[in-house]
Design a protein around this motif. Structure first.
Motif, PDB file in Angstrom:
ATOM      1  N   GLU A 388      53.687  -2.348  19.535  1.00 25.61           N
ATOM      2  CA  GLU A 388      52.604  -1.378  19.350  1.00 25.61           C
ATOM      3  C   GLU A 388      51.498  -1.606  20.392  1.00 25.61           C
ATOM      4  O   GLU A 388      50.979  -0.657  20.987  1.00 25.61           O
ATOM      5  N   THR A 423      62.057   5.380  17.452  1.00 21.58           N
ATOM      6  CA  THR A 423      61.539   5.914  16.205  1.00 21.58           C
ATOM      7  C   THR A 423      60.083   6.303  16.408  1.00 21.58           C
ATOM      8  O   THR A 423      59.309   5.521  16.963  1.00 21.58           O
ATOM      9  N   PRO A 424      59.700   7.519  16.017  1.00 19.43           N
ATOM     10  CA  PRO A 424      58.318   7.941  16.255  1.00 19.43           C
ATOM     11  C   PRO A 424      57.297   7.185  15.410  1.00 19.43           C
ATOM     12  O   PRO A 424      56.149   7.046  15.795  1.00 19.43           O
ATOM     13  N   ALA A 425      57.731   6.689  14.233  1.00 15.56           N
ATOM     14  CA  ALA A 425      56.822   5.952  13.348  1.00 15.56           C
ATOM     15  C   ALA A 425      57.172   4.470  13.436  1.00 15.56           C
ATOM     16  O   ALA A 425      58.038   3.986  12.693  1.00 15.56           O
ATOM     17  N   SER A 427      57.294   0.651  12.910  1.00 16.67           N
ATOM     18  CA  SER A 427      56.961  -0.314  11.864  1.00 16.67           C
ATOM     19  C   SER A 427      57.985  -1.436  11.922  1.00 16.67           C
ATOM     20  O   SER A 427      58.938  -1.388  12.706  1.00 16.67           O
ATOM     21  N   SER A 472      67.404   8.257  18.389  1.00 11.02           N
ATOM     22  CA  SER A 472      66.377   7.870  17.434  1.00 11.02           C
ATOM     23  C   SER A 472      66.950   6.925  16.393  1.00 11.02           C
ATOM     24  O   SER A 472      68.157   6.783  16.239  1.00 11.02           O
TER      25      SER A 472
END
Length: 644
Positions: A388, A423-425, A427, A472
């Motif tokens: 991130e 992956t767009p989100a 985590s 993805s």
């Protein structure tokens, strides 16, 4: 590994000419006006905690990891406290010592924290805070000296090539250098006029040319020293800026090359800087243990010490280049140079992080799959946070591969890797899920792990800007894919180690396509692959036949998605086939590397009787000759840097 002087290059004592100042072709590592600096943060981890907690910098502070100390500030060192000392022993020496435990991750925590109950059995150490502070320091370096090349050497130090900004400042202060005089006897190659007298006051500690008090003042100042003095002013300005903005002190060394700058940077710690002029190099190096120089420790250092009964650099100065090369091979000329302060390695600006690794030495060892899942989720949290942060610094960056390494009792290290889908989100959940798949492949079915795991590492490889069509995480686990990211990037070049790890095709390759083999030798070890045949893309189902093993690769029709237009479907099938082909070629390349290793270290086998050998015996002769050639290549100094 080693940088040598180019034929005809300037020696450290060659007089600078107008060409060295004015010609871009002369702006090289051999330029006598070159200026290199190393800036090193003082007791960096301890300084980070002192600033974070708002403590007085004169108080003794140490950073601990479990019950051992990993960083000690300078006030604490006065009590004889050293790294790796236990907290208990350190507090006996200094009862007022402030010990701060590093941040740790625990399962379920998205970010690391300062937990009072941190234990090796449940938590994982995090150095994220120090890494983030290090990036802040680096940004100050880059913004304060935008014209310099900056190479981040480690989390707490960086090299600078200041030659360009120094040369610019040189022409501002002495504009008469910008024009070659009409009567210059050799034109651009004419030596520069006499250099001005240098006022070294306030520029740092100037190492002396000879022994004795005040000897640092007794040297003939030349333009190379003028360049060093200007570089020292720039370094001091950067260091003061770091202290003003972040509160951290730094020390520095300024010299003509990386090794000399590194060696002299520690002369005036903390918060000092040292200048090493060419004329001062002999006195500075002569009493120094030669194994203190990078690459001259370890086995090579022991061999040199044994060959010449030497301990210090002065002990080796009587050894000629020819003698050293006869003893240790042609590359030993580098050793002869560096003992005299000559080195030509470039300061290379690093463009970004290419890999990330989170590792844990597990105590107690992992015995069940559930215990492995626990630690994978802890490691996944660290990787998610670091990725991130990397994406904040470089939007669109994404890893190609997720790699899992295990060390088990009585076993060599083992690893598995597979493509890591976008992956767009972001985590820790998708990282942990992919990691669990790799763990299952390594330890097999069932809850019980038959051989205990004492180290587990999870890492990203191949970080770069995301490619169009990147799969993805949803597609990776069998669902429909969202729109791919818009960023574009090139294909990465894998290291030999990573290629070996790819010897077994990944689960992603198996999911994307099926294979058939019409050749009885699928593990062909040819070191010179034939040119690949063109990929056949019929409308029904495209395929590719490997020219080395005749294996036929076909993507599964279901992997291309349903409900799409025929043109889109064909494009997707072609893309999947391209992935399969690349994976398969990686597989052959890894086998080639393994075959080379096998040739280097063959397992001795009993020779057959002479009358039984025939053609087979002659076939066995080729690897033996190849092995001799490989061993000959490893002779000399290079042999000390390769695994046997």
């Amino acid at each position: 590994m080693f940088a040598h002087a180019a034929p005809g290059a300037s020696t450290p004592h060659a007089p600078p000419t107008y060409r060295h100042v004015l010609s871009p072709a002369a702006f090289t590592v051999h330029n006598p006006l070159r200026v290199v600096a190393l800036i090193d943060s003082d007791a960096f981890y301890a300084a980070c905690e002192q600033v974070r907690l708002g403590l007085d910098p004169d108080r003794p502070i140490a950073v601990q990891q479990w019950q051992g100390l990993i960083a000690i500030n300078y006030p604490a060192r006065k009590y004889g406290i050293t790294r790796m000392m236990s907290v208990t022993e350190a507090k006996k020496k200094c009862p007022a010592l402030i010990c701060v435990h590093v941040m740790t991750y625990r399962e379920g925590s998205r970010t690391p924290g300062y937990y009072a109950d941190a234990q090796p059995s449940t938590h994982k150490v995090s150095l994220d805070y120090y890494r983030r502070e290090s990036i802040k320091v680096l940004r100050i370096f880059q913004s304060t000296l935008p014209g310099a090349e900056v190479e981040r050497a480690s989390i707490d130090e960086a090299f600078f090539d200041l030659s360009a900004p120094v040369r610019e400042e040189l022409l501002k202060r002495y504009p008469y250098l910008a024009q070659v005089p009409a009567d210059a006897p050799e034109g651009m190659d004419s030596p520069l006029p006499a250099a001005p007298v240098i006022d070294w006051a306030g520029k740092g500690h100037v190492l002396p040319v000879r022994e004795g008090e005040g000897a640092e003042e007794e040297a003939d100042d030349g333009w190379a020293d003028v360049a060093l003095s200007i570089g020292a002013e720039m370094v001091d300005r950067v260091r003061q800026e770091v202290r003003a903005q972040l509160g951290y002190t730094t020390s520095a060394g300024i010299a003509r090359n990386k090794t000399m700058a590194k060696l002299c940077a520690s002369c005036k710690k903390p918060f000092g800087q040292t200048i090493l002029r060419d004329a001062a190099i002999p006195l500075f190096l002569r009493p120094m243990p030669f194994q203190k120089i990078r690459f001259l420790g370890g086995k090579l250092g022991d061999a040199i010490a044994s060959a010449y009964d030497a301990t210090t650099i002065g002990d080796l100065l009587s050894v000629s280049r020819e003698d050293m090369q006869a003893q240790f091979g042609e590359e030993a000329g580098w050793v002869h140079q560096i003992l005299r302060g000559e080195e030509y390695a470039e300061v290379r600006e690093r463009t970004g992080v290419k890999s990330m690794l989170a590792s844990k030495n597990v105590r107690p060892a992992i015995k069940t799959f559930a215990e492995g899942q626990h630690w994978l989720r802890v490691l996944a949290s660290e990787l998610a946070l670091r990725l991130e942060e990397a994406r904040e610094a470089t939007p669109g960056v994404w890893p190609k591969t997720l790699v899992l390494h295990l060390r088990q009792a009585g076993e060599p290290a083992r690893s598995r890797q597979c493509p890591f889908p976008f992956t767009p989100a972001l985590s820790d959940e998708p990282i942990a899920r992919v990691g669990e798949r790799l763990l299952r492949e390594l330890v097999g079915p069932g809850e019980r792990i038959h051989k205990e795991v004492f180290n587990v590492s999870l890492g990203f490889a191949g970080l770069e800007l995301g490619e169009q069509g990147q799969r993805s995480i949803v597609g990776f686990f069998g669902g429909r894919e969202p729109e791919p990211p818009a960023e574009l990037g090139g294909k990465r070049k894998r290291s030999a180690t990573q290629e070996r790890e790819r010897a077994t095709p990944s689960p992603e390759a198996e999911r994307l396509g099926s294979t058939s083999n019409s050749n009885s030798n699928p593990n062909s070890n040819s070191n010179s692959p034939a040119p690949p045949k063109p990929i056949q893309r019929p409308q029904s189902q495209p395929s590719y036949t490997c020219p080395r093993c005749a294996k036929v690769l076909r993507p599964l029709a279901s992997a291309a998605g349903e409900g799409e237009g025929e043109g889109d479907r064909e494009e997707e099938l072609a893309r999947l086939l391209e992935l399969l082909r690349a994976e398969h070629e990686d597989f052959h390349f890894a086998l080639d590397l393994q075959a080379e290793d096998a040739v280097l270290e063959p397992v001795p086998a009993p020779a057959p009787a002479r009358e039984e050998r025939g053609e087979a015996g002659r076939e066995r002769e080729a690897p033996r000759k190849k092995r001799k050639r490989k061993e000959k290549e490893r002779e000399g100094i290079a042999a000390y840097f390769q695994k046997r």
